[in-house]
Design a protein around this motif. Structure first.
Motif, mmCIF file in Angstrom:
data_model
loop_
_atom_site.group_PDB
_atom_site.id
_atom_site.type_symbol
_atom_site.label_atom_id
_atom_site.label_comp_id
_atom_site.label_asym_id
_atom_site.label_seq_id
_atom_site.Cartn_x
_atom_site.Cartn_y
_atom_site.Cartn_z
ATOM 1 N N ASN A 112 -70.748 1.362 5.574
ATOM 2 C CA ASN A 112 -69.633 0.982 6.453
ATOM 3 C C ASN A 112 -69.107 -0.411 6.125
ATOM 4 O OD1 ASN A 112 -69.143 3.265 8.108
ATOM 5 N ND2 ASN A 112 -71.072 2.875 9.150
ATOM 6 N N ARG A 113 -70.009 -1.307 5.694
ATOM 7 C CA ARG A 113 -69.577 -2.647 5.290
ATOM 8 C C ARG A 113 -68.719 -2.597 4.024
ATOM 9 N NH1 ARG A 113 -74.459 -6.032 4.447
ATOM 10 N NH2 ARG A 113 -75.340 -4.418 5.708
ATOM 11 N N LEU A 167 -72.379 11.996 6.104
ATOM 12 C CA LEU A 167 -73.345 11.718 5.043
ATOM 13 C C LEU A 167 -74.759 12.047 5.497
ATOM 14 C CD1 LEU A 167 -72.031 8.172 4.051
ATOM 15 C CD2 LEU A 167 -71.285 10.371 3.156
ATOM 16 N N SER A 168 -75.548 12.591 4.589
ATOM 17 C CA SER A 168 -76.976 12.789 4.806
ATOM 18 C C SER A 168 -77.709 11.783 3.934
ATOM 19 C CB SER A 168 -77.399 14.197 4.399
ATOM 20 O OG SER A 168 -76.839 15.143 5.253
ATOM 21 N N VAL A 169 -78.704 11.140 4.509
ATOM 22 C CA VAL A 169 -79.473 10.126 3.789
ATOM 23 C C VAL A 169 -80.924 10.570 3.742
ATOM 24 C CG1 VAL A 169 -80.155 7.698 3.729
ATOM 25 C CG2 VAL A 169 -77.902 8.324 4.596
ATOM 26 N N PHE A 170 -81.497 10.513 2.557
ATOM 27 C CA PHE A 170 -82.916 10.816 2.380
ATOM 28 C C PHE A 170 -83.584 9.657 1.684
ATOM 29 C CE2 PHE A 170 -86.563 12.455 0.095
ATOM 30 C CZ PHE A 170 -87.215 13.130 1.114
ATOM 31 N N PRO A 171 -84.657 9.107 2.151
ATOM 32 C CA PRO A 171 -85.406 9.447 3.359
ATOM 33 C C PRO A 171 -84.671 8.977 4.618
ATOM 34 C CG PRO A 171 -86.419 7.571 2.288
ATOM 35 C CD PRO A 171 -85.291 8.027 1.413
ATOM 36 N N SER A 172 -84.849 9.729 5.686
ATOM 37 C CA SER A 172 -84.069 9.486 6.903
ATOM 38 C C SER A 172 -84.449 8.190 7.611
ATOM 39 C CB SER A 172 -84.199 10.665 7.854
ATOM 40 O OG SER A 172 -85.546 10.899 8.178
ATOM 41 N N ASP A 173 -85.619 7.616 7.312
ATOM 42 C CA ASP A 173 -85.986 6.350 7.961
ATOM 43 C C ASP A 173 -85.146 5.178 7.446
ATOM 44 O OD1 ASP A 173 -87.291 6.651 5.506
ATOM 45 O OD2 ASP A 173 -88.887 5.250 6.058
ATOM 46 N N LYS A 174 -84.486 5.338 6.313
ATOM 47 C CA LYS A 174 -83.607 4.293 5.779
ATOM 48 C C LYS A 174 -82.140 4.547 6.101
ATOM 49 C CE LYS A 174 -86.628 3.059 1.976
ATOM 50 N NZ LYS A 174 -86.717 2.747 0.568
ATOM 51 N N ALA A 175 -81.862 5.566 6.913
ATOM 52 C CA ALA A 175 -80.484 5.990 7.183
ATOM 53 C C ALA A 175 -79.658 4.893 7.843
ATOM 54 C CB ALA A 175 -80.482 7.245 8.046
ATOM 55 N N ALA A 176 -80.217 4.206 8.836
ATOM 56 C CA ALA A 176 -79.454 3.176 9.555
ATOM 57 C C ALA A 176 -79.033 2.054 8.616
ATOM 58 C CB ALA A 176 -80.278 2.628 10.712
ATOM 59 N N GLU A 177 -79.958 1.609 7.779
ATOM 60 C CA GLU A 177 -79.673 0.527 6.828
ATOM 61 C C GLU A 177 -78.621 0.956 5.801
ATOM 62 O OE1 GLU A 177 -82.014 -1.690 3.171
ATOM 63 O OE2 GLU A 177 -83.187 -0.717 4.750
ATOM 64 N N VAL A 178 -78.760 2.158 5.280
ATOM 65 C CA VAL A 178 -77.820 2.660 4.272
ATOM 66 C C VAL A 178 -76.434 2.839 4.877
ATOM 67 C CG1 VAL A 178 -77.286 4.646 2.799
ATOM 68 C CG2 VAL A 178 -79.604 3.725 2.845
ATOM 69 N N LYS A 197 -51.373 8.962 -1.545
ATOM 70 C CA LYS A 197 -51.968 7.949 -0.677
ATOM 71 C C LYS A 197 -53.383 8.381 -0.312
ATOM 72 C CE LYS A 197 -50.603 5.303 3.310
ATOM 73 N NZ LYS A 197 -49.868 5.315 4.552
ATOM 74 N N THR A 198 -54.332 7.477 -0.479
ATOM 75 C CA THR A 198 -55.724 7.785 -0.155
ATOM 76 C C THR A 198 -55.957 7.563 1.335
ATOM 77 O OG1 THR A 198 -56.355 7.027 -2.352
ATOM 78 C CG2 THR A 198 -58.118 7.270 -0.756
ATOM 79 N N PRO A 199 -56.562 8.523 2.022
ATOM 80 C CA PRO A 199 -56.784 8.377 3.462
ATOM 81 C C PRO A 199 -57.754 7.240 3.793
ATOM 82 C CG PRO A 199 -57.336 10.597 2.708
ATOM 83 C CD PRO A 199 -57.026 9.797 1.515
ATOM 84 N N GLU A 200 -57.618 6.697 5.001
ATOM 85 C CA GLU A 200 -58.607 5.743 5.518
ATOM 86 C C GLU A 200 -59.911 6.501 5.707
ATOM 87 O OE1 GLU A 200 -58.479 2.425 6.302
ATOM 88 O OE2 GLU A 200 -56.433 2.316 5.505
ATOM 89 N N LEU A 201 -61.029 5.883 5.324
ATOM 90 C CA LEU A 201 -62.314 6.570 5.387
ATOM 91 C C LEU A 201 -63.150 6.075 6.564
ATOM 92 C CD1 LEU A 201 -63.259 6.428 1.599
ATOM 93 C CD2 LEU A 201 -62.314 8.371 2.841
ATOM 94 N N SER A 202 -63.769 7.010 7.256
ATOM 95 C CA SER A 202 -64.765 6.709 8.291
ATOM 96 C C SER A 202 -66.025 7.457 7.907
ATOM 97 C CB SER A 202 -64.294 7.191 9.658
ATOM 98 O OG SER A 202 -63.078 6.607 10.001
ATOM 99 N N PHE A 203 -67.158 6.785 8.000
ATOM 100 C CA PHE A 203 -68.426 7.399 7.605
ATOM 101 C C PHE A 203 -69.299 7.609 8.827
ATOM 102 C CE2 PHE A 203 -66.962 5.021 3.887
ATOM 103 C CZ PHE A 203 -66.917 6.050 2.967
ATOM 104 N N PHE A 204 -69.902 8.805 8.899
ATOM 105 C CA PHE A 204 -70.780 9.156 9.998
ATOM 106 C C PHE A 204 -72.054 9.759 9.438
ATOM 107 C CE2 PHE A 204 -66.443 9.415 11.525
ATOM 108 C CZ PHE A 204 -66.503 8.649 12.686
ATOM 109 N N LEU A 205 -73.150 9.533 10.149
ATOM 110 C CA LEU A 205 -74.433 10.076 9.728
ATOM 111 C C LEU A 205 -74.530 11.537 10.148
ATOM 112 C CD1 LEU A 205 -77.174 9.490 8.427
ATOM 113 C CD2 LEU A 205 -78.000 8.855 10.691
#
Length: 123
Positions: free
Chosen positions: A67-68, A51-62, A87-95
Protein backbone atom coordinates in the motif's frame (compact mmCIF):
# COMPACT_ATOMS: atom_id res chain seq x y z
CA UNK A 1 -22.92 -7.42 -13.77
CA UNK A 2 -19.43 -7.11 -15.16
CA UNK A 3 -19.09 -6.18 -18.83
CA UNK A 4 -16.84 -8.05 -21.23
CA UNK A 5 -14.44 -5.11 -21.35
CA UNK A 6 -14.23 -4.97 -17.55
CA UNK A 7 -13.53 -8.69 -17.42
CA UNK A 8 -10.76 -8.44 -20.04
CA UNK A 9 -9.14 -5.51 -18.26
CA UNK A 10 -9.43 -7.30 -14.91
CA UNK A 11 -7.65 -10.36 -16.32
CA UNK A 12 -4.95 -8.20 -17.93
CA UNK A 13 -4.30 -6.28 -14.70
CA UNK A 14 -4.32 -9.50 -12.64
CA UNK A 15 -1.77 -11.13 -14.94
CA UNK A 16 0.57 -8.14 -15.02
CA UNK A 17 0.29 -7.40 -11.27
CA UNK A 18 1.13 -11.06 -10.58
CA UNK A 19 4.29 -10.69 -12.64
CA UNK A 20 5.23 -7.41 -10.92
CA UNK A 21 4.79 -8.96 -7.45
CA UNK A 22 6.66 -12.11 -8.51
CA UNK A 23 9.66 -10.00 -9.51
CA UNK A 24 9.51 -7.93 -6.30
CA UNK A 25 9.09 -10.89 -3.96
CA UNK A 26 11.92 -12.81 -5.63
CA UNK A 27 14.22 -10.49 -3.65
CA UNK A 28 12.50 -11.30 -0.33
CA UNK A 29 13.05 -15.00 0.10
CA UNK A 30 10.25 -17.00 1.68
CA UNK A 31 7.35 -14.63 0.91
CA UNK A 32 4.89 -15.30 -1.89
CA UNK A 33 2.29 -12.77 -3.07
CA UNK A 34 -0.37 -13.86 -5.53
CA UNK A 35 -3.16 -11.82 -7.06
CA UNK A 36 -6.33 -13.84 -6.50
CA UNK A 37 -8.71 -11.45 -8.29
CA UNK A 38 -9.09 -7.93 -9.66
CA UNK A 39 -12.36 -6.01 -9.85
CA UNK A 40 -12.51 -3.00 -12.18
CA UNK A 41 -15.15 -0.28 -11.78
CA UNK A 42 -17.63 0.24 -14.66
CA UNK A 43 -15.94 3.51 -15.67
CA UNK A 44 -12.52 1.73 -15.62
CA UNK A 45 -11.06 4.39 -13.30
CA UNK A 46 -10.41 2.21 -10.26
CA UNK A 47 -9.34 -1.37 -9.72
CA UNK A 48 -9.46 -3.40 -6.51
CA UNK A 49 -6.81 -6.09 -6.35
CA UNK A 50 -7.20 -8.91 -3.85
CA UNK A 51 -3.87 -10.41 -2.78
CA UNK A 52 -2.99 -13.64 -1.01
CA UNK A 53 0.22 -13.66 1.01
CA UNK A 54 2.11 -16.77 2.05
CA UNK A 55 3.11 -17.23 4.85
CA UNK A 56 0.03 -15.54 6.27
CA UNK A 57 1.80 -14.36 9.44
CA UNK A 58 3.70 -11.82 7.30
CA UNK A 59 0.55 -10.61 5.52
CA UNK A 60 0.09 -7.38 7.51
CA UNK A 61 3.69 -6.28 6.93
CA UNK A 62 3.62 -7.15 3.22
CA UNK A 63 0.26 -5.41 2.67
CA UNK A 64 1.57 -2.29 4.42
CA UNK A 65 4.59 -2.23 2.10
CA UNK A 66 2.44 -2.76 -0.98
CA UNK A 67 0.00 0.00 0.00
CA UNK A 68 2.94 2.34 0.65
CA UNK A 69 4.33 1.65 -2.81
CA UNK A 70 0.95 1.65 -4.63
CA UNK A 71 1.92 4.60 -6.85
CA UNK A 72 5.12 2.86 -7.92
CA UNK A 73 3.22 -0.36 -8.67
CA UNK A 74 0.67 1.62 -10.72
CA UNK A 75 3.50 3.29 -12.65
CA UNK A 76 5.12 -0.10 -13.41
CA UNK A 77 1.74 -1.46 -14.48
CA UNK A 78 1.15 1.57 -16.71
CA UNK A 79 4.49 1.01 -18.45
CA UNK A 80 3.55 -2.60 -19.20
CA UNK A 81 -0.06 -2.05 -20.36
CA UNK A 82 0.39 1.30 -22.11
CA UNK A 83 -0.30 -0.28 -25.52
CA UNK A 84 -3.56 -1.90 -24.34
CA UNK A 85 -4.96 0.76 -22.00
CA UNK A 86 -5.13 4.48 -22.57
CA UNK A 87 -5.40 5.19 -18.85
CA UNK A 88 -4.30 2.92 -16.01
CA UNK A 89 -6.88 2.63 -13.21
CA UNK A 90 -6.16 3.76 -9.65
CA UNK A 91 -5.18 0.67 -7.66
CA UNK A 92 -6.46 -0.39 -4.24
CA UNK A 93 -5.02 -3.48 -2.59
CA UNK A 94 -6.91 -5.74 -0.20
CA UNK A 95 -5.91 -8.89 1.62
CA UNK A 96 -7.70 -11.99 0.37
CA UNK A 97 -7.85 -14.17 3.47
CA UNK A 98 -10.14 -16.81 2.00
CA UNK A 99 -7.40 -19.47 2.24
CA UNK A 100 -6.96 -18.73 5.97
CA UNK A 101 -10.73 -18.95 6.38
CA UNK A 102 -10.82 -22.34 4.63
CA UNK A 103 -7.92 -23.55 6.76
CA UNK A 104 -9.68 -22.52 9.99
CA UNK A 105 -12.86 -24.34 8.89
CA UNK A 106 -10.81 -27.47 8.15
CA UNK A 107 -9.22 -27.26 11.61
CA UNK A 108 -12.63 -26.88 13.28
CA UNK A 109 -14.01 -29.84 11.34
CA UNK A 110 -10.99 -31.96 12.24
CA UNK A 111 -11.29 -31.18 15.97
CA UNK A 112 -15.05 -31.83 15.82
CA UNK A 113 -14.43 -35.17 14.10
CA UNK A 114 -11.85 -36.10 16.78
CA UNK A 115 -14.31 -35.26 19.58
CA UNK A 116 -17.02 -37.29 17.85
CA UNK A 117 -14.65 -40.25 17.42
CA UNK A 118 -13.63 -40.05 21.11
CA UNK A 119 -17.28 -40.11 22.19
CA UNK A 120 -17.99 -43.16 20.04
CA UNK A 121 -14.96 -45.04 21.35
CA UNK A 122 -16.03 -44.39 24.97
CA UNK A 123 -19.52 -45.82 24.36
Amino acid sequence: MESTRQAKISRLIQKELSEIFRRQTAKTHGVLVSVSSVKVSPDLSTAKAYLSVFPSDKAAEVMENINRSAKTVRYELAQIVRKQLRKTPELSFFLDDSLDYIESIDRLLATDAEKHADKESNV
